[in-house]
Design a protein around this motif. Structure first.
Motif, PDB file in Angstrom:
ATOM      1  N   THR A 181       0.837  -1.190   0.000  1.00 19.67           N
ATOM      2  CA  THR A 181       0.000   0.000   0.000  1.00 19.67           C
ATOM      3  C   THR A 181       0.874   1.242   0.000  1.00 19.67           C
ATOM      4  O   THR A 181       2.014   1.218   0.464  1.00 19.67           O
ATOM      5  CB  THR A 181      -0.929   0.030   1.228  1.00 19.67           C
ATOM      6  OG1 THR A 181      -0.124   0.058   2.423  1.00 19.67           O
ATOM      7  CG2 THR A 181      -1.826  -1.189   1.274  1.00 19.67           C
ATOM      8  N   LEU A 182       0.335   2.327  -0.527  1.00 21.55           N
ATOM      9  CA  LEU A 182       1.039   3.612  -0.540  1.00 21.55           C
ATOM     10  C   LEU A 182       0.523   4.446   0.625  1.00 21.55           C
ATOM     11  O   LEU A 182      -0.686   4.668   0.752  1.00 21.55           O
ATOM     12  CB  LEU A 182       0.798   4.335  -1.870  1.00 21.55           C
ATOM     13  CG  LEU A 182       1.431   5.729  -1.998  1.00 21.55           C
ATOM     14  CD1 LEU A 182       2.954   5.634  -1.984  1.00 21.55           C
ATOM     15  CD2 LEU A 182       0.953   6.408  -3.291  1.00 21.55           C
ATOM     16  N   ARG A 183       1.420   4.876   1.480  1.00 21.37           N
ATOM     17  CA  ARG A 183       1.048   5.697   2.626  1.00 21.37           C
ATOM     18  C   ARG A 183       1.820   7.014   2.585  1.00 21.37           C
ATOM     19  O   ARG A 183       2.990   7.041   2.201  1.00 21.37           O
ATOM     20  CB  ARG A 183       1.359   4.983   3.945  1.00 21.37           C
ATOM     21  CG  ARG A 183       0.731   3.611   4.114  1.00 21.37           C
ATOM     22  CD  ARG A 183      -0.775   3.670   4.308  1.00 21.37           C
ATOM     23  NE  ARG A 183      -1.314   2.361   4.615  1.00 21.37           N
ATOM     24  CZ  ARG A 183      -1.568   1.934   5.847  1.00 21.37           C
ATOM     25  NH1 ARG A 183      -1.318   2.718   6.882  1.00 21.37           N
ATOM     26  NH2 ARG A 183      -2.056   0.727   6.046  1.00 21.37           N
ATOM     27  N   ARG A 184       1.179   8.061   3.007  1.00 21.82           N
ATOM     28  CA  ARG A 184       1.835   9.361   3.187  1.00 21.82           C
ATOM     29  C   ARG A 184       1.895   9.600   4.686  1.00 21.82           C
ATOM     30  O   ARG A 184       0.858   9.572   5.366  1.00 21.82           O
ATOM     31  CB  ARG A 184       1.061  10.463   2.487  1.00 21.82           C
ATOM     32  CG  ARG A 184       1.765  11.819   2.525  1.00 21.82           C
ATOM     33  CD  ARG A 184       1.051  12.814   1.610  1.00 21.82           C
ATOM     34  NE  ARG A 184       1.681  14.116   1.661  1.00 21.82           N
ATOM     35  CZ  ARG A 184       1.909  14.878   0.600  1.00 21.82           C
ATOM     36  NH1 ARG A 184       1.584  14.428  -0.603  1.00 21.82           N
ATOM     37  NH2 ARG A 184       2.460  16.072   0.717  1.00 21.82           N
ATOM     38  N   ILE A 185       3.107   9.810   5.193  1.00 20.21           N
ATOM     39  CA  ILE A 185       3.276   9.884   6.642  1.00 20.21           C
ATOM     40  C   ILE A 185       4.104  11.097   7.042  1.00 20.21           C
ATOM     41  O   ILE A 185       4.858  11.662   6.241  1.00 20.21           O
ATOM     42  CB  ILE A 185       3.956   8.611   7.197  1.00 20.21           C
ATOM     43  CG1 ILE A 185       5.409   8.508   6.705  1.00 20.21           C
ATOM     44  CG2 ILE A 185       3.157   7.363   6.865  1.00 20.21           C
ATOM     45  CD1 ILE A 185       6.218   7.427   7.413  1.00 20.21           C
ATOM     46  N   GLN A 186       3.944  11.468   8.302  1.00 20.49           N
ATOM     47  CA  GLN A 186       4.821  12.431   8.949  1.00 20.49           C
ATOM     48  C   GLN A 186       5.598  11.648  10.014  1.00 20.49           C
ATOM     49  O   GLN A 186       5.060  11.327  11.078  1.00 20.49           O
ATOM     50  CB  GLN A 186       4.010  13.560   9.579  1.00 20.49           C
ATOM     51  CG  GLN A 186       3.276  14.405   8.538  1.00 20.49           C
ATOM     52  CD  GLN A 186       2.307  15.397   9.132  1.00 20.49           C
ATOM     53  OE1 GLN A 186       1.836  15.229  10.251  1.00 20.49           O
ATOM     54  NE2 GLN A 186       1.980  16.448   8.380  1.00 20.49           N
ATOM     55  N   PRO A 187       6.848  11.262   9.734  1.00 18.33           N
ATOM     56  CA  PRO A 187       7.606  10.404  10.650  1.00 18.33           C
ATOM     57  C   PRO A 187       8.002  11.161  11.912  1.00 18.33           C
ATOM     58  O   PRO A 187       8.488  12.291  11.848  1.00 18.33           O
ATOM     59  CB  PRO A 187       8.825  10.005   9.819  1.00 18.33           C
ATOM     60  CG  PRO A 187       9.025  11.143   8.864  1.00 18.33           C
ATOM     61  CD  PRO A 187       7.636  11.644   8.535  1.00 18.33           C
ATOM     62  N   LEU A 188       7.794  10.524  13.066  1.00 17.28           N
ATOM     63  CA  LEU A 188       8.014  11.195  14.347  1.00 17.28           C
ATOM     64  C   LEU A 188       9.187  10.624  15.131  1.00 17.28           C
ATOM     65  O   LEU A 188       9.877  11.352  15.845  1.00 17.28           O
ATOM     66  CB  LEU A 188       6.745  11.098  15.207  1.00 17.28           C
ATOM     67  CG  LEU A 188       5.460  11.602  14.538  1.00 17.28           C
ATOM     68  CD1 LEU A 188       4.267  11.359  15.457  1.00 17.28           C
ATOM     69  CD2 LEU A 188       5.584  13.082  14.189  1.00 17.28           C
ATOM     70  N   ALA A 189       9.423   9.326  15.028  1.00 24.75           N
ATOM     71  CA  ALA A 189      10.506   8.690  15.789  1.00 24.75           C
ATOM     72  C   ALA A 189      10.692   7.275  15.275  1.00 24.75           C
ATOM     73  O   ALA A 189       9.805   6.710  14.619  1.00 24.75           O
ATOM     74  CB  ALA A 189      10.201   8.672  17.282  1.00 24.75           C
ATOM     75  N   ILE A 190      11.854   6.704  15.588  1.00 27.48           N
ATOM     76  CA  ILE A 190      12.117   5.291  15.317  1.00 27.48           C
ATOM     77  C   ILE A 190      12.362   4.611  16.655  1.00 27.48           C
ATOM     78  O   ILE A 190      13.194   5.069  17.448  1.00 27.48           O
ATOM     79  CB  ILE A 190      13.328   5.099  14.394  1.00 27.48           C
ATOM     80  CG1 ILE A 190      13.051   5.734  13.020  1.00 27.48           C
ATOM     81  CG2 ILE A 190      13.642   3.611  14.224  1.00 27.48           C
ATOM     82  CD1 ILE A 190      14.233   5.697  12.083  1.00 27.48           C
ATOM     83  N   ILE A 191      11.644   3.551  16.896  1.00 24.53           N
ATOM     84  CA  ILE A 191      11.747   2.820  18.164  1.00 24.53           C
ATOM     85  C   ILE A 191      12.386   1.461  17.903  1.00 24.53           C
ATOM     86  O   ILE A 191      12.005   0.759  16.957  1.00 24.53           O
ATOM     87  CB  ILE A 191      10.353   2.645  18.809  1.00 24.53           C
ATOM     88  CG1 ILE A 191       9.762   4.015  19.167  1.00 24.53           C
ATOM     89  CG2 ILE A 191      10.444   1.771  20.062  1.00 24.53           C
ATOM     90  CD1 ILE A 191       8.348   3.942  19.726  1.00 24.53           C
ATOM     91  N   TYR A 192      13.350   1.104  18.738  1.00 28.59           N
ATOM     92  CA  TYR A 192      13.996  -0.203  18.659  1.00 28.59           C
ATOM     93  C   TYR A 192      13.330  -1.092  19.703  1.00 28.59           C
ATOM     94  O   TYR A 192      13.497  -0.891  20.906  1.00 28.59           O
ATOM     95  CB  TYR A 192      15.491  -0.074  18.942  1.00 28.59           C
ATOM     96  CG  TYR A 192      16.218   0.763  17.914  1.00 28.59           C
ATOM     97  CD1 TYR A 192      16.976   0.164  16.902  1.00 28.59           C
ATOM     98  CD2 TYR A 192      16.136   2.146  17.933  1.00 28.59           C
ATOM     99  CE1 TYR A 192      17.633   0.929  15.955  1.00 28.59           C
ATOM    100  CE2 TYR A 192      16.788   2.920  16.982  1.00 28.59           C
ATOM    101  CZ  TYR A 192      17.540   2.301  16.002  1.00 28.59           C
ATOM    102  OH  TYR A 192      18.181   3.066  15.070  1.00 28.59           O
ATOM    103  N   ALA A 193      12.545  -2.065  19.247  1.00 28.73           N
ATOM    104  CA  ALA A 193      11.776  -2.879  20.183  1.00 28.73           C
ATOM    105  C   ALA A 193      11.664  -4.306  19.674  1.00 28.73           C
ATOM    106  O   ALA A 193      11.307  -4.526  18.512  1.00 28.73           O
ATOM    107  CB  ALA A 193      10.377  -2.284  20.377  1.00 28.73           C
ATOM    108  N   ASP A 194      11.967  -5.256  20.570  1.00 28.15           N
ATOM    109  CA  ASP A 194      11.766  -6.676  20.258  1.00 28.15           C
ATOM    110  C   ASP A 194      12.440  -7.083  18.951  1.00 28.15           C
ATOM    111  O   ASP A 194      11.846  -7.759  18.098  1.00 28.15           O
ATOM    112  CB  ASP A 194      10.273  -7.011  20.192  1.00 28.15           C
ATOM    113  CG  ASP A 194       9.555  -6.729  21.500  1.00 28.15           C
ATOM    114  OD1 ASP A 194      10.202  -6.880  22.549  1.00 28.15           O
ATOM    115  OD2 ASP A 194       8.378  -6.348  21.476  1.00 28.15           O
ATOM    116  N   ALA A 195      13.680  -6.650  18.769  1.00 31.52           N
ATOM    117  CA  ALA A 195      14.484  -6.983  17.586  1.00 31.52           C
ATOM    118  C   ALA A 195      13.918  -6.397  16.296  1.00 31.52           C
ATOM    119  O   ALA A 195      14.308  -6.794  15.208  1.00 31.52           O
ATOM    120  CB  ALA A 195      14.634  -8.499  17.448  1.00 31.52           C
ATOM    121  N   LYS A 196      12.993  -5.448  16.412  1.00 32.32           N
ATOM    122  CA  LYS A 196      12.423  -4.799  15.236  1.00 32.32           C
ATOM    123  C   LYS A 196      12.594  -3.292  15.366  1.00 32.32           C
ATOM    124  O   LYS A 196      12.577  -2.743  16.453  1.00 32.32           O
ATOM    125  CB  LYS A 196      10.940  -5.135  15.078  1.00 32.32           C
ATOM    126  CG  LYS A 196      10.626  -6.606  14.909  1.00 32.32           C
ATOM    127  CD  LYS A 196       9.133  -6.816  14.758  1.00 32.32           C
ATOM    128  CE  LYS A 196       8.779  -8.304  14.661  1.00 32.32           C
ATOM    129  NZ  LYS A 196       9.057  -9.009  15.928  1.00 32.32           N
TER     130      LYS A 196
END
Length: 238
Positions: free
Chosen positions: A166-181
């Motif tokens: 799917t094509l999404r348009r986003i406003q990225p806020l943060a990257i979280i490192y959680a559970d190896a993902k």
């Protein structure tokens, strides 16, 4: 006045002089900085003119003498261990650019410590190891981080849980490192709501040319509150 490229190069040269056993030859500096030996000689003189105490000469090598008027970087043993653990965790879970930056920070911190604490850092009893395999990520995470930091809207090609793109348009806020993902917290403009997108499911992204400054910090606070259930919502990646 130095241009930005030269300023960055001089900082990198100081880092090399701190982290490589002295004397450091001009050839080694040239290779590390990807410049000519002639440029190394000019940069050494620029650093000396700026006040850096650099012993040595062409044909022998150089060593950096830290200013004795500056106090050594002071940390307790536990603080040093915490630094080592945190930065080695970044080396394990971060993208290649972030992992290299963590190693660079460790070298810089080590260079500024008294000798006894240098041994503590180099022979720390703490290690970081991830035993869970992390899904393969095929995008440039450093570029994604930069767009997030600079508050730029993105279009992403996203593979959902059913395998559909799917094509999404986003406003990225943060990257979280959680559970190896690695998970991107973002405002999804399609859903008009906060969503968490797994980076391993993003197969491509582009900047739209639109920004959302200066709202990122407030939006991230609201997103995390929503994910915690304070105002409802779901923290599971879509």
């Amino acid at each position: 006045m130095w241009d930005m490229a030269k300023s960055d190069r001089l900082l990198q040269m100081m880092h090399l002089l701190r982290s490589i056993p002295a004397p450091v030859t001009a050839e080694v500096l040239a290779e590390g900085l990807e410049v000519s030996i002639r440029t190394v000689y000019r940069d050494i003189e620029s650093l000396r003119a700026a006040g850096a105490v650099i012993d040595g000469e062409a044909g022998y090598g150089y060593s950096l003498t830290e200013d004795p008027a500056l106090p050594p970087m002071m940390f307790s043993v536990d603080e040093v261990e915490a630094l080592v653990l945190g930065l080695r965790e970044v080396e394990q879970v971060g993208d290649p650019v972030l992992a290299q930056a963590a190693a660079s920070v460790l070298a810089k911190v080590n260079a500024g410590l008294p000798q006894a604490l240098q041994r503590t850092l180099e022979h720390s009893v703490l290690r970081a190891k991830s035993f869970l395999p992390r899904p393969e990520i095929n995008i440039d995470v450093a570029a994604f981080r930069r767009a997030t930091r600079e508050e730029r809207e993105l279009e992403i090609d996203y593979v959902d849980a059913k395998g559909a793109i799917t094509l999404r348009r986003i406003q990225p806020l943060a990257i979280i490192y959680a559970d190896a993902k690695l998970v991107a917290v973002a405002m999804c403009l399609l859903r008009d709501d906060f969503r968490a997108f797994r980076l391993d499911r993003i197969v491509g992204f582009r900047e739209t040319g639109q920004g959302f400054s200066p709202r990122r910090v407030a939006m991230l606070r609201a997103a995390l509150a929503q994910f915690r259930g304070e105002v409802g919502g779901d923290s599971r990646p879509v």
